[in-house]
Design a protein around this motif. Structure first.
Motif, PDB file in Angstrom:
ATOM      1  N   HIS A 124     -10.273 -67.460 -95.301  1.00 60.72           N
ATOM      2  CA  HIS A 124      -9.209 -68.301 -95.849  1.00 60.72           C
ATOM      3  C   HIS A 124      -8.332 -68.932 -94.762  1.00 60.72           C
ATOM      4  N   ARG A 125      -8.691 -68.720 -93.496  1.00 64.10           N
ATOM      5  CA  ARG A 125      -7.876 -69.270 -92.415  1.00 64.10           C
ATOM      6  C   ARG A 125      -8.445 -70.587 -91.913  1.00 64.10           C
ATOM      7  N   LEU A 126      -7.524 -71.521 -91.649  1.00 62.97           N
ATOM      8  CA  LEU A 126      -7.864 -72.824 -91.092  1.00 62.97           C
ATOM      9  C   LEU A 126      -7.024 -73.034 -89.842  1.00 62.97           C
ATOM     10  N   VAL A 127      -7.681 -73.403 -88.739  1.00 59.70           N
ATOM     11  CA  VAL A 127      -6.978 -73.705 -87.488  1.00 59.70           C
ATOM     12  C   VAL A 127      -7.118 -75.196 -87.205  1.00 59.70           C
ATOM     13  N   VAL A 128      -5.977 -75.843 -86.963  1.00 59.50           N
ATOM     14  CA  VAL A 128      -5.919 -77.288 -86.722  1.00 59.50           C
ATOM     15  C   VAL A 128      -5.391 -77.522 -85.316  1.00 59.50           C
ATOM     16  N   ALA A 129      -6.179 -78.188 -84.482  1.00 56.66           N
ATOM     17  CA  ALA A 129      -5.747 -78.527 -83.122  1.00 56.66           C
ATOM     18  C   ALA A 129      -5.501 -80.027 -83.055  1.00 56.66           C
ATOM     19  N   THR A 130      -4.319 -80.418 -82.549  1.00 53.79           N
ATOM     20  CA  THR A 130      -3.953 -81.831 -82.513  1.00 53.79           C
ATOM     21  C   THR A 130      -3.648 -82.287 -81.085  1.00 53.79           C
ATOM     22  N   ALA A 131      -3.427 -83.590 -80.948  1.00 55.61           N
ATOM     23  CA  ALA A 131      -2.901 -84.130 -79.691  1.00 55.61           C
ATOM     24  C   ALA A 131      -1.559 -83.452 -79.402  1.00 55.61           C
ATOM     25  N   GLY A 132      -1.150 -83.508 -78.150  1.00 58.46           N
ATOM     26  CA  GLY A 132       0.109 -82.862 -77.784  1.00 58.46           C
ATOM     27  C   GLY A 132       0.009 -81.350 -77.686  1.00 58.46           C
ATOM     28  N   ARG A 133      -1.240 -80.814 -77.712  1.00 56.42           N
ATOM     29  CA  ARG A 133      -1.511 -79.380 -77.543  1.00 56.42           C
ATOM     30  C   ARG A 133      -0.931 -78.529 -78.669  1.00 56.42           C
ATOM     31  N   HIS A 134      -0.690 -79.133 -79.842  1.00 62.98           N
ATOM     32  CA  HIS A 134      -0.220 -78.369 -80.994  1.00 62.98           C
ATOM     33  C   HIS A 134      -1.389 -77.660 -81.672  1.00 62.98           C
ATOM     34  N   VAL A 135      -1.115 -76.457 -82.184  1.00 60.76           N
ATOM     35  CA  VAL A 135      -2.096 -75.700 -82.964  1.00 60.76           C
ATOM     36  C   VAL A 135      -1.389 -75.148 -84.196  1.00 60.76           C
ATOM     37  N   ASN A 136      -1.869 -75.514 -85.385  1.00 59.87           N
ATOM     38  CA  ASN A 136      -1.345 -74.985 -86.638  1.00 59.87           C
ATOM     39  C   ASN A 136      -2.388 -74.092 -87.295  1.00 59.87           C
ATOM     40  N   VAL A 137      -1.941 -72.938 -87.788  1.00 60.40           N
ATOM     41  CA  VAL A 137      -2.816 -71.998 -88.489  1.00 60.40           C
ATOM     42  C   VAL A 137      -2.369 -71.932 -89.944  1.00 60.40           C
ATOM     43  N   TYR A 138      -3.287 -72.209 -90.876  1.00 64.57           N
ATOM     44  CA  TYR A 138      -2.976 -72.207 -92.309  1.00 64.57           C
ATOM     45  C   TYR A 138      -3.730 -71.098 -93.031  1.00 64.57           C
ATOM     46  N   ASP A 139      -3.128 -70.627 -94.123  1.00 66.61           N
ATOM     47  CA  ASP A 139      -3.839 -69.831 -95.125  1.00 66.61           C
ATOM     48  C   ASP A 139      -4.178 -70.798 -96.255  1.00 66.61           C
ATOM     49  N   LEU A 140      -5.465 -71.012 -96.503  1.00 67.75           N
ATOM     50  CA  LEU A 140      -5.889 -72.010 -97.487  1.00 67.75           C
ATOM     51  C   LEU A 140      -5.414 -71.698 -98.900  1.00 67.75           C
ATOM     52  N   ARG A 141      -4.977 -70.465 -99.139  1.00 67.10           N
ATOM     53  CA  ARG A 141      -4.476 -70.106-100.475  1.00 67.10           C
ATOM     54  C   ARG A 141      -3.030 -70.534-100.669  1.00 67.10           C
ATOM     55  N   ASN A 142      -2.350 -70.911 -99.569  1.00 63.53           N
ATOM     56  CA  ASN A 142      -0.970 -71.394 -99.643  1.00 63.53           C
ATOM     57  C   ASN A 142      -0.745 -72.389 -98.515  1.00 63.53           C
ATOM     58  N   MET A 143      -1.003 -73.663 -98.825  1.00 63.38           N
ATOM     59  CA  MET A 143      -0.961 -74.706 -97.797  1.00 63.38           C
ATOM     60  C   MET A 143       0.415 -75.364 -97.675  1.00 63.38           C
ATOM     61  N   SER A 144       1.430 -74.805 -98.318  1.00 65.94           N
ATOM     62  CA  SER A 144       2.749 -75.450 -98.327  1.00 65.94           C
ATOM     63  C   SER A 144       3.303 -75.628 -96.914  1.00 65.94           C
ATOM     64  N   GLN A 145       2.983 -74.699 -96.034  1.00 64.49           N
ATOM     65  CA  GLN A 145       3.384 -74.821 -94.631  1.00 64.49           C
ATOM     66  C   GLN A 145       2.460 -73.960 -93.784  1.00 64.49           C
ATOM     67  N   PRO A 146       2.361 -74.231 -92.472  1.00 67.17           N
ATOM     68  CA  PRO A 146       1.492 -73.413 -91.629  1.00 67.17           C
ATOM     69  C   PRO A 146       1.952 -71.959 -91.597  1.00 67.17           C
ATOM     70  N   GLU A 147       0.988 -71.075 -91.560  1.00 74.11           N
ATOM     71  CA  GLU A 147       1.254 -69.647 -91.384  1.00 74.11           C
ATOM     72  C   GLU A 147       1.783 -69.393 -89.969  1.00 74.11           C
ATOM     73  N   GLN A 148       1.248 -70.160 -89.011  1.00 73.95           N
ATOM     74  CA  GLN A 148       1.697 -70.073 -87.618  1.00 73.95           C
ATOM     75  C   GLN A 148       1.713 -71.477 -87.016  1.00 73.95           C
ATOM     76  N   ARG A 149       2.739 -71.758 -86.210  1.00 72.04           N
ATOM     77  CA  ARG A 149       2.779 -72.983 -85.404  1.00 72.04           C
ATOM     78  C   ARG A 149       2.761 -72.564 -83.941  1.00 72.04           C
TER      79      ARG A 149
END
Length: 341
Positions: free
Chosen positions: A156-181
């Motif tokens: 259920h975990r999704l990791v998103v890597a973006t420009a600017g070296r940001h990494v967001n970690v989501y729980d797909l069961r609650n996408m309202s905000q990242p679990e970790q930034r």
């Protein structure tokens, strides 16, 4: 007539894309391989028989692809579209759109959603059971701090890597905000993120020849485990040449992983023991993408120039299929010194 390369490279697939390969991935159910390319195509290969089974076209470069199941798949395009395909019937439709090129697409077996990341700085989730092009197909849009470069899923975990070296970690069961930034522990632009098969963390690669091993556990003990290491570098006459690490692929059985760089090499690593297990013979040009088969017995290698040195003459794009020897990917047991007498 097909060119036969040395067996050290692996078996070369016939009818490769005519322009830069952006991704390739094995099916979880067979030895079918899906390949996306700058030549605007998505290609389906039967690796065991070395046959091109199908070809689908976007209106622009295709930047990513993934399987839904063995009979269907998705793709992400520079034409801003997310498309899906029924391989047996040859039918395709547009699942939806972003406002800029769509860089990444993944399918979550845990939630039954297709997930896309775009240079419009958004993440979108889609219900593929909905009618293509209809608003109810889109189940959510989630703003990101920068352009999305890479996505990876485990459970259920999704990791998103973006420009600017940001990494967001989501729980797909609650996408309202990242679990970790987070911010990448690497100093330079992220090229790839890939989750550990055991669900404990993820690996990041950068344009500056490094890989970082990260862990989801935010406790002091959990974060003490993370580290980074140098790779895909060459030293000549006392001068180091550093190459981007374009791709990371984890072995589905042993949890070891392969990296592919712009130096044309594929290395296999044991992350737990912090050792390189194997380096394959150099490929004709940059390694753009890697994928292990579902049983870990095959490795697909995209040898495709990624323009890190600008527009220049380069070797033709090619896809090689390696038969994997267990000794190349199985972690070696730690050897502990004998206790003093």
């Amino acid at each position: 007539m097909a060119v036969v390369l040395p067996s050290a490279s692996g078996r070369e697939l016939l009818n490769p894309p005519s322009d830069g390969i952006t991704n390739l991935c094995f099916s979880n159910h067979s030895d079918h391989l899906l390949v996306s390319s700058w030549d605007k195509s998505v290609r389906l290969y039967d690796v065991s028989s070395n046959v091109l089974r199908g070809e689908f076209l976007h209106d622009g470069a295709v930047l990513d692809c993934c399987f839904h199941d063995d009979s269907s798949g998705f793709s992400a395009g520079r034409d801003h579209t997310v498309r899906r395909y029924a391989f047996s019937s040859g039918k395709e439709d547009i699942l939806g759109w972003h406002k800029a090129p769509v860089r990444c697409v993944e399918y979550s077996y845990a939630t039954g959603q297709a997930i896309t990341g775009s240079w419009d700085k958004t993440l979108k989730c889609w219900d593929p059971r909905g009618a293509g092009g209809q608003e109810h197909t889109l189940t959510g849009t989630y703003p990101q701090p920068e352009r999305v470069y890479s996505l990876s899923l485990v459970g259920h975990r999704l990791v998103v890597a973006t420009a600017g070296r940001h990494v967001n970690v989501y729980d797909l069961r609650n996408m309202s905000q990242p679990e970790q930034r987070r911010e990448s522990s690497l100093k330079y632009q992220t090229r790839c993120v890939s989750c550990y098969p055991n669900g404990t963390g993820f690996a990041l690669s950068s344009v500056e020849g490094r890989v970082a091993m990260e862990f989801f556990d935010l406790s002091e003990a959990g974060q003490a485990k993370k580290y980074s290491f140098k790779c895909h570098r060459q030293s000549e006459n006392g001068k180091d040449t550093v190459y981007p690490v374009n791709t990371i692929a984890f072995h589905p059985i042993y949890g070891t992983f392969a990296t592919g760089g712009c130096d044309g090499y594929v290395n296999v690593w044991d992350g737990n023991n912090k050792k390189r297990l194997y380096q394959y013979s150099r490929y004709p040009t940059s390694i753009a993408a890697l994928s292990f088969s579902r049983d870990g017995c095959l490795l697909a290698v995209a040898s495709s120039y990624t323009y890190e040195e600008g527009d220049k003459l380069h070797e033709p794009d090619a896809i090689f299929i390696r038969n994997i020897n267990e000794a190349e990917v199985k972690p070696k047991p730690k050897v502990y010194p004998a206790p003093p007498a």
